[in-house]
Every structure is written in structure tokens, then in C-alpha cells.
Motif scaffolding. Structure first.
Motif, short mmCIF file in Angstrom:
data_model
loop_
_atom_site.label_atom_id
_atom_site.label_comp_id
_atom_site.label_asym_id
_atom_site.label_seq_id
_atom_site.Cartn_x
_atom_site.Cartn_y
_atom_site.Cartn_z
N VAL A 47 0.98 -1.02 0.27
CA VAL A 47 0.04 -0.36 -0.48
C VAL A 47 0.76 1.03 -0.13
CG1 VAL A 47 -1.91 1.34 1.12
CG2 VAL A 47 -1.59 -0.89 1.58
N LEU A 48 0.79 2.39 -1.41
CA LEU A 48 1.18 3.55 -0.94
C LEU A 48 1.17 3.84 -1.02
CD1 LEU A 48 4.27 2.65 -2.12
CD2 LEU A 48 4.28 3.80 -4.57
N PHE A 49 1.57 5.17 -0.12
CA PHE A 49 0.70 7.03 0.18
C PHE A 49 1.30 7.89 -0.42
CE2 PHE A 49 -0.83 3.90 3.49
CZ PHE A 49 -1.86 4.54 3.92
N PRO B 11 -0.86 -7.23 9.06
CA PRO B 11 -0.04 -6.94 9.14
C PRO B 11 0.92 -7.33 8.19
CG PRO B 11 -1.72 -8.48 10.82
CD PRO B 11 -2.08 -7.38 10.00
N ASN B 12 0.64 -8.49 6.94
CA ASN B 12 0.71 -8.80 6.15
C ASN B 12 0.65 -8.47 5.24
OD1 ASN B 12 -2.07 -8.89 5.15
ND2 ASN B 12 -1.66 -11.10 4.81
N LEU B 13 0.68 -6.47 4.84
CA LEU B 13 0.86 -5.42 3.83
C LEU B 13 2.57 -4.76 4.49
CD1 LEU B 13 -2.42 -4.34 3.52
CD2 LEU B 13 -1.70 -5.64 2.52
N ARG B 14 2.60 -4.61 3.08
CA ARG B 14 3.92 -3.48 3.27
C ARG B 14 3.12 -2.19 3.10
NH1 ARG B 14 9.62 -2.68 -0.71
NH2 ARG B 14 8.06 -2.84 -2.39
N VAL B 15 3.77 -1.36 4.10
CA VAL B 15 3.22 0.12 4.35
C VAL B 15 4.30 0.84 3.61
CG1 VAL B 15 2.10 1.72 5.10
CG2 VAL B 15 0.91 -0.50 5.53
N LEU B 16 4.02 1.39 2.69
CA LEU B 16 5.55 2.70 2.42
C LEU B 16 5.17 4.10 2.44
CD1 LEU B 16 6.93 0.70 -0.76
CD2 LEU B 16 7.74 0.70 1.54
N SER B 17 5.22 5.19 2.57
CA SER B 17 4.87 6.75 2.67
C SER B 17 5.93 7.14 1.19
CB SER B 17 5.21 7.43 3.83
OG SER B 17 4.08 8.04 3.49
N VAL B 18 5.58 7.85 0.06
CA VAL B 18 6.52 8.52 -0.31
C VAL B 18 6.84 9.86 -0.39
CG1 VAL B 18 7.24 9.56 -2.75
CG2 VAL B 18 6.69 7.10 -2.49
N GLU B 19 7.70 10.96 -0.40
CA GLU B 19 8.66 12.07 0.24
C GLU B 19 8.82 12.97 -1.05
OE1 GLU B 19 7.79 14.15 3.72
OE2 GLU B 19 10.12 14.36 3.78
N TYR B 20 8.20 13.90 -1.36
CA TYR B 20 9.00 14.81 -2.85
C TYR B 20 8.27 15.98 -2.38
CZ TYR B 20 4.02 14.78 -4.44
OH TYR B 20 2.74 15.58 -4.22
N ASP B 21 9.55 17.07 -2.43
CA ASP B 21 9.16 18.49 -2.72
C ASP B 21 8.52 18.88 -3.06
OD1 ASP B 21 11.78 18.79 -0.03
OD2 ASP B 21 12.97 19.12 -1.91
N SER B 22 7.39 20.06 -2.68
CA SER B 22 6.27 20.61 -3.27
C SER B 22 5.75 22.38 -2.95
CB SER B 22 5.14 19.94 -3.12
OG SER B 22 4.70 20.16 -2.42
N HIS B 23 5.80 22.74 -3.60
CA HIS B 23 5.61 24.51 -3.17
C HIS B 23 4.40 25.13 -3.82
CE1 HIS B 23 9.23 23.37 -1.24
NE2 HIS B 23 10.29 23.11 -2.06
N LEU B 24 3.61 25.68 -3.15
CA LEU B 24 2.70 26.94 -3.48
C LEU B 24 3.68 27.97 -4.10
CD1 LEU B 24 0.34 27.09 -0.38
CD2 LEU B 24 -0.27 25.63 -2.91
N SER B 25 4.65 28.58 -3.91
CA SER B 25 5.46 29.76 -4.56
C SER B 25 6.50 28.94 -4.43
CB SER B 25 4.60 31.32 -3.31
OG SER B 25 5.58 31.35 -3.47
#
Length: 645
Positions: A385-387, A433-447
Motif C-alpha cells: 500500500v503506497l501513500f 500485518p501482511n501488507l508492506r506500507v510505504l510513504s513517499v515524500e517529494y518537495d512541493s511548493h505553492l510559491s
């Protein structure tokens, strides 16, 4: 007894040999007396043999006493009132050493191996040595089992932990560090001192500046400039009305070096993303230098996270693993893994996962965080599951529980309902518990004003972000098992773009085939009014490329959506969309419905309106709230045939 036998044989020979006249010389009475004397002599001979054998197998323990003292090189100094405890520990070590010698003599000085399991001795005295031997086995299954047993046994003595800390290699140390609630005494303490002075600045200056990204050069020059100004300000060289030293010095905290370190660490984060620069960082003492900064900045969780982020990037290069372990980082990461703060623990978990080549085949690049499982586990992973967060979001804060006011805090305290900084880590991992949970981060800006690197604005388009993240996700093994995507705001547009790009890349077709569901939280499929608002006040807020791409009825968005709809129908993706109904506070006097329902409606799948604003659409109020329960149900339904077994 041997002498008696010889005499008996001799007597028999005397009684049977010779002429007939001699046969009756020895009478039975005389023979009886002779046998009595022989028995006495035989007993004396046996006693002599036993004494001689005892001397032969007795070993002088003076060498052991000397070696015993050497084994305390990692014990810390103890107060005077604890001397008795230390003396007792030494006695215990001496006792164990002598016991080991005795057992070794029984085994005819055989090597430490499985033979110990058949020895009639106290298992606790030799079990540690058996397990340490097994951790060096050529058989991977035996190594993993030994590490598991080392971690599960909580009855080792202090001296045994210290012995293990000196014996284990970096591979075993990493394995122990990834065990849940491992005893930290298994690890050697980091070096106690390292001279900082201008170390960070010198390290940055030594790194190559050619063939690197513009942002890397920008961060490096910024850090070098600020560190130089800080040194000059402290010496009084910039206290003049004509220079910029006074405003800068006034902006510094009570510890000027802390702000300088922050600039330098940001630059090192960028350098650590460049594979060729990692060797330079290690060779120039960067690991020891970062260790010292980490120890000095225990009051700054952000600085510590940035340092561990650098270690996680360096750990992508397997050639640096031994140097990382020898610098004491495994013990630091093991301790950080047990931190109650999810962000701290997750940064450490990523670094340790990159170091663990025994049980983890994937690698986690910068910005890809593993929320579950963060430790070694026998639970098989069936799906991912990817966030993906949106504008101004992050890998953790976007997915936190809804913020509470004072009254809600009191009610939650009565229910003993703990607040979570990241519900996918706390709630979803427990329910699945049998899922791999990942979260992705990238830079984003309004301005553009908020962008840290000016050059970054030239490459923040969806197309660039899509290609960048696809490479990272491929390295992390995403697409090798069934996947469900969870996206908020602009993150949903990014997911659609990545899947369309994967269609054009033969190496990424597995990602398409394994995508089973997509959950959108207020994704502006047809644009947002906020982008137009930014354009209208461009003199105050210069819109970045990302926001300009979100303009309502944008041709680019329409094309992206049409192409994705065709792909989703062809691949039969399951889709669930949530839409906000409450306006969001943009400023002190501005409230706006960021993503209207008609824009959040993809055109396929189920659409659910929720009475929350744009920021809270992805932040469930409680674990038993409708928002979380419906999200969980969608994930289970999409992966039902894969996780049921």
C-alpha cells in the motif's frame, strides 16, 4: 593393575617352563602372597597415573586472567558505590572462562560448533558461543536463526552482552538492530569524542562540485557562505552597517553553530544522493563527523533526522556498510528505532533496511519510507500500500490523525485514545500485518518564494516528478506484488501520470499489472480554483509550476484524465474517491473550497462526500471513524484474493 597382570603371566610361565624337577617349586600358598603384594603395587601405580594425568590436563589460568581484563574495553567507568557489582561481574566472567576450558578439554579441544549441544554442561554458559559461531555459518538459514535466538534470549549476563558486542560482525549487528525491542547492550558504543571545529565546512569543501545537480551546488555554496559568515560574526568581523553580518547574527539562535550545522547538513543530504560522492564522504571522515554532531544535538530531532537521512542514503552503497558499522551507527540506529516518535523511528528503519542485505532485497532511496514492517518478521508480505501526499504535504504529517482541540483532548484522554502521528503506521499496519506500507515524500511548493532551491522550480512538473519517483519505486520493489495507491490532492495526479508513464516503459509493466486499486482524497482531476487565485495575486504569491498545472480546466489536466480513464477501464482498476465539502482557511481572511466535488469526481468508481476541509480529508478523526473504516474496507476489498491466504 598392569604390573599385577604381568607378574601373573610371569608366574604362569615359571610354573610351566623348565625341567620337571622345578614344576613344584612354587606352591599355591606362596603364589597367594605374591598376588597380594602385586595388588598393592598395582594400586600405587594407578594413583601415580591419575596424578600425572591431572597435571597434564590442568591449565595455568594466569593467561585467562590477563585476557579477562582485556574483555572489559567497552565497559564504562562505574561509580565507587558500584565496585562490588563490578567485582561480582569479574568473578562471573572468570567462572565462565574456567567452565569453558573444562568443557573444551572434554571435547578434546574441538572448535565451537554444534558439538556443544551434546555436552553435559550448563547450556547458558555455552549457548552464547554456539550462537555466535552460527552467525558466521555459510548457511543463511542458520545465520538468521542464530540472530533470532540471540535477540529472543533476555537472560544473558552483562559480560556476555559485552563479549557479543566485540565479536559480532556488521551483518549480525544490523540483524539484531532490526529485531523488535532488541537489548541495546548487544552493540558497541560510538566513539566518545571527535573534534568538530570547522569539520562540516571542510567536509563540504572537499566534495566534488563538477557533474552535479544545480541544486547540489546551490546547497553547498549556501552552506559554505553561511558557515563563513557565522565564523566572521563570532569574531566580530561583520558588525558594520554596510555589511549583512548584523542582520544575520541577530537571526541566529543562542547557539550559532546549530544553524550553520543545519545548512551544512542540508547540503550533505543533497550530496549523499549522488552515488559518486558517497565514497568521498566516507573517505573524508564524514561518518565520524556526523556521529559527533548527532551526539551533540540530542535536543534537535530535526538535525538528528537529517543526519540519519544521510546515513540511509550512504547505506544504499553496500561498499559503505562495514564503515558505517565500524563508526558506531548500528547502535545509534537501533536506539532510534525504539523512539516513540514515528518520524524518528521511520528514518532509522529506512537506514537499517538498506543495511540489512540478509532479509531485505529491496533498497529504499531518499524520500521512500517503509512504515511497515520496520523490523524483521516471519509474517509474509502479500501486497503493498503506497501513500503519496499533495502540495505542501509530507510523508508523515499528511497522514496524521486529525488535530484535536482542548475539549477533544480531554475526551480522548478519558477513552485512553492515543493520538497517532501517522495512521497508516499505527492503524493500518495493525489491521493488515501482511501488507508492506510505504510513504513517499517529494518537495512541493505553492510559491517559488518557498522553494529552497531556485533551480528546483525548473523541474517540478508532473512529468519530471513521475520519472523521478518511478525510478525510486522500482528500486524499492514496488510492482513485484499487488499494489493499492492512496493519494491526496496533487499526489493523485502524480499517481495517474506515473501509471501512464509505466505503460510506455516495458520494465514497468509489472507495476501496471499489479495495480489493484487507487484511493483518491480530494484530487483535483479537473483543476482547482486555488491555482487561479494564486495567478490573480501574482505580485504577492508567484505560482510554481506545480500550481500552474492545477488551473481549472487545464488542457494538460484534461488530457491526463482522459488517458488515465482509458487505462483504468482497460486494466479494471478499482477506484474510490473522497470529496471535501467544507472550505479551507488559506490565510487569516481567506477561505476557499480547494477542490469542488465536480473536480474530485474522476468519472469512474465510487465518490463519497465528507464534511471536512481539504487538509483534513485524509486525516481520520479516530480509528472507528467512517473515513478510516471505509478506507480500510476499500484496501481489503481490492486485495482480498491476495491477502486472504
Amino acid at each position: 593393575m598392569s604390573a599385577a597382570a604381568l607378574r601373573w603371566i610371569r608366574c604362569r610361565r615359571l610354573s610351566t617352563a623348565g625341567p620337571p624337577s622345578v614344576k613344584k617349586v612354587l606352591q599355591w600358598k606362596d603364589l597367594s602372597k605374591l598376588l597380594d603384594k602385586s595388588a598393592i603395587l598395582g594400586c600405587l601405580f594407578i594413583t601415580y597415573e591419575v596424578i600425572a594425568l591431572d597435571k597434564a590436563v590442568t591449565i595455568d589460568t594466569s593467561a585467562i586472567l590477563q585476557e579477562k581484563n582485556k574483555s572489559y574495553i567497552y565497559l564504562r567507568a562505574t561509580p565507587s558505590d558500584e565496585k562490588d557489582n563490578l567485582t561480582g561481574a569479574r568473578r562471573e566472567l572468570h567462572k565462565a572462562a574456567r567452565r569453558f576450558v573444562e568443557i573444551s578439554s572434554r571435547l578434546l579441544l574441538q572448535s565451537l560448533d554444534e558439538h556443544f549441544s551434546h555436552v553435559d554442561a550448563d547450556p547458558h554458559e555455552v549457548a552464547l558461543w554456539v550462537l555466535l559461531k552460527k552467525t558466521q555459518s555459510a548457511n543463511k538459514a542458520i545465520r538468521l536463526e542464530a540472530v533470532q535466538e540471540l535477540a529472543d534470549n533476555h537472560h544473558w549476563h552483562d559480560y556476555q552482552y559485552q563479549t557479543a558486542a566485540q565479536v559480532i560482525d556488521h551483518r549480525t549487528a544490523v540483524g539484531l538492530a532490526r529485531m523488535p525491542q532488541v537489548d541495546l547492550r548487544f552493540f558497541r558504543h560510538p566513539p566518545d569524542s571527535y573534534h568538530l571545529n570547522d569539520g562540516l565546512r571542510q567536509l563540504l569543501a572537499s566534495l566534488p562540485q563538477t557533474e552535479v545537480d544545480k541544486c547540489v551546488r546551490y546547497f553547498t555554496s549556501l552552506a559554505l557562505r553561511e558557515s563563513t559568515q557565522s565564523l566572521a560574526a563570532q569574531r566580530g568581523g561583520l558588525w558594520s552597517f554596510g555589511g549583512n553580518g548584523l542582520p544575520y547574527a541577530q537571526s541566529l539562535t543562542s547557539v550559532p553553530s546549530e544553524k550553520v550545522e543545519s545548512f551544512c547538513l542540508q547540503a550533505l543530504v543533497q550530496h549523499s544522493k549522488v552515488r559518486s560522492h558517497c565514497d568521498h564522504i566516507v573517505a573524508n571522515g564524514g561518518l565520524q563527523l556526523l556521529q559527533r554532531v548527532y551526539q551533540l544535538r540530542t535536543d534537535s530531532m530535526k538535525i538528528q533526522r537529517n543526519i540519519v537521512r544521510i546515513i540511509g542514503n550512504l547505506a544504499l552503497n553496500e561498499g559503505a556498510h562495514q564503515a558505517i558499522a565500524q563508526s558506531g551507527w548500528v547502535s545509534v540506529l537501533a536506539e532510534m528505532m525504539q523512539c516513540p516518535h514515528i518520524m524518528q523511528a521511520s528514518h532509522a528503519a529506512r537506514a537499517l533496511a538498506n543495511l540489512d542485505r540478509e532479509t531485505v532485497k529491496e533498497k529504499y532511496p531518499d524520500g521512500v519510507y517503509i512504515l511497515h514492517p520496520q523490523t524483521r518478521s516471519n509474517q509474509p508480505i502479500k501486497a503493498d500500500v503506497l501513500f503519496i501526499h499533495g502540495i505542501l504535504g509530507a510523508a508523515f504529517k499528511t497522514w496524521r490523525q486529525k488535530d484535536r482541540n482542548a475539549l477533544e483532548e480531554e475526551e480522548a484522554a478519558k477513552r485512553e485514545d492515543d493520538y497517532t502521528e501517522c495512521w497508516p503506521k499505527s492503524w493500518l499496519a495493525a489491521d493488515c500485518p501482511n501488507l508492506r506500507v510505504l510513504s513517499v515524500e517529494y518537495d512541493s511548493h505553492l510559491s517559488d518564494w518557498m522553494a529552497q532551491c531556485p533551480a528546483e522550480n525548473q523541474r517540478k512538473s508532473l512529468a519530471y516528478r513521475s520519472q523521478e519517483l518511478l525510478k525510486k519505486l522500482k528500486l524499492a520493489g514496488v510492482g513485484e506484488r499487488p499494489v493499492v495507491w492512496v493519494a491526496h490532492s496533487m499526489g493523485g495526479l502524480l499517481v495517474k501520470k506515473m501509471l501512464l508513464d509505466a505503460l510506455q516503459d516495458p520494465d514497468m509493466h509489472g507495476l501496471l499489472q499489479n495495480t489493484k486499486g487507487i484511493m483518491f482524497y480530494s484530487v483535483p482531476h479537473y483543476g482547482t480554483f486555488m491555482a487561479e487565485y494564486s495567478v490573480n495575486v501574482r505580485y504577492l504569491l508567484f505560482p510554481s509550476i506545480e500550481v500552474r498545472e492545477l488551473c481549472k480546466d487545464s488542457p494538460a489536466l484534461r488530457s491526463l484524465n482522459d488517458n488515465f480513464l482509458n487505462l483504468a477501464k482497460e486494466k479494471d482498476f478499482k477506484v474510490l474517491s473522497f470529496a471535501e465539502t467544507l472550505p479551507t482557511n488559506i490565510g487569516p481572511m481567506i477561505k476557499i473550497l480547494v477542490v469542488p466535488t465536480q473536480s474530485a469526481n474522476l468519472g469512474i468508481g465510487e465518490l463519497i462526500e465528507v464534511d471536512v476541509d481539504h487538509l483534513n480529508i485524509c486525516k481520520p478523526e479516530r480509528k472507528d471513524s467512517f473515513l478510516y473504516k471505509r478506507s480500510l474496507q476499500f484496501i481489503l476489498d481490492a486485495l482480498q484474493s491476495y491477502i486472504a491466504h
